[in-house]
Design an enzyme around this catalytic site. Structure first.
Site, PDB file in Angstrom:
ATOM      1  N   HIS A 186     140.740 -33.894 -35.619  1.00 26.12           N
ATOM      2  CA  HIS A 186     139.600 -33.089 -36.053  1.00 26.12           C
ATOM      3  C   HIS A 186     138.298 -33.839 -35.788  1.00 26.12           C
ATOM      4  CE1 HIS A 186     137.277 -31.063 -39.515  1.00 26.12           C
ATOM      5  NE2 HIS A 186     137.233 -30.287 -38.447  1.00 26.12           N
ATOM      6  N   ALA A 202     124.575 -28.507 -16.882  1.00 24.79           N
ATOM      7  CA  ALA A 202     125.848 -27.817 -17.134  1.00 24.79           C
ATOM      8  C   ALA A 202     126.841 -28.807 -17.746  1.00 24.79           C
ATOM      9  CB  ALA A 202     126.391 -27.199 -15.850  1.00 24.79           C
TER      10      ALA A 202
END
Length: 129
Positions: A20, A119
């Site tokens: 996580h 990007a």
């Protein structure tokens, strides 16, 4: 042999080991990658594979809690920015200089052949429960 999901053995291993909030970067071909950060270079030639092609595959295999992008993408690459805004509701933004510093905290940088400005995205891993 795997029959679905990520076939790239390096990415499959890294994704299986994520916890996580761990970070995965999908980068254009120009983003500097700090020493010490794992890199998986998928670039074949300019434009291939594209940022969005790689993101599509990674998204299918990874739970993403939120993303981080450079704020410059909003004015210099609206196509990618719009696609990211459609996909994610939790988006953090920072300057490109700060973004490059944050890349050092990633578990891996996936380099694409993308050759459009800014990007790049940091995917913050979520949990499946």
């Amino acid at each position: 042999m795997k029959k679905q999901g990520i076939l790239n053995s390096h990415l499959a291993k890294i994704f299986a080991d994520l916890g996580h909030t761990d970070r995965v970067v999908i980068a254009d071909c120009g983003l500097p990658i700090p020493d010490g950060v794992k890199r998986v270079d998928l670039s074949l030639r300019i434009g291939e594979p594209s940022f969005l092609e790689v993101l599509d595959v990674v998204e299918s295999d990874l739970v993403v809690e939120r993303i981080t992008i450079a704020e410059e993408i909003l004015t210099h690459n609206s196509t990618i920015a719009d696609s990211l805004k459609e996909r994610y509701t939790s988006i953090d933004m920072c300057s490109h200089e700060d973004f490059k510093r944050e890349v050092a905290k990633a578990k891996v940088v996936i380099r694409t052949g993308e050759a459009t400005p800014y990007a790049n995205v940091i995917l913050h891993a979520g949990v499946i429960f």
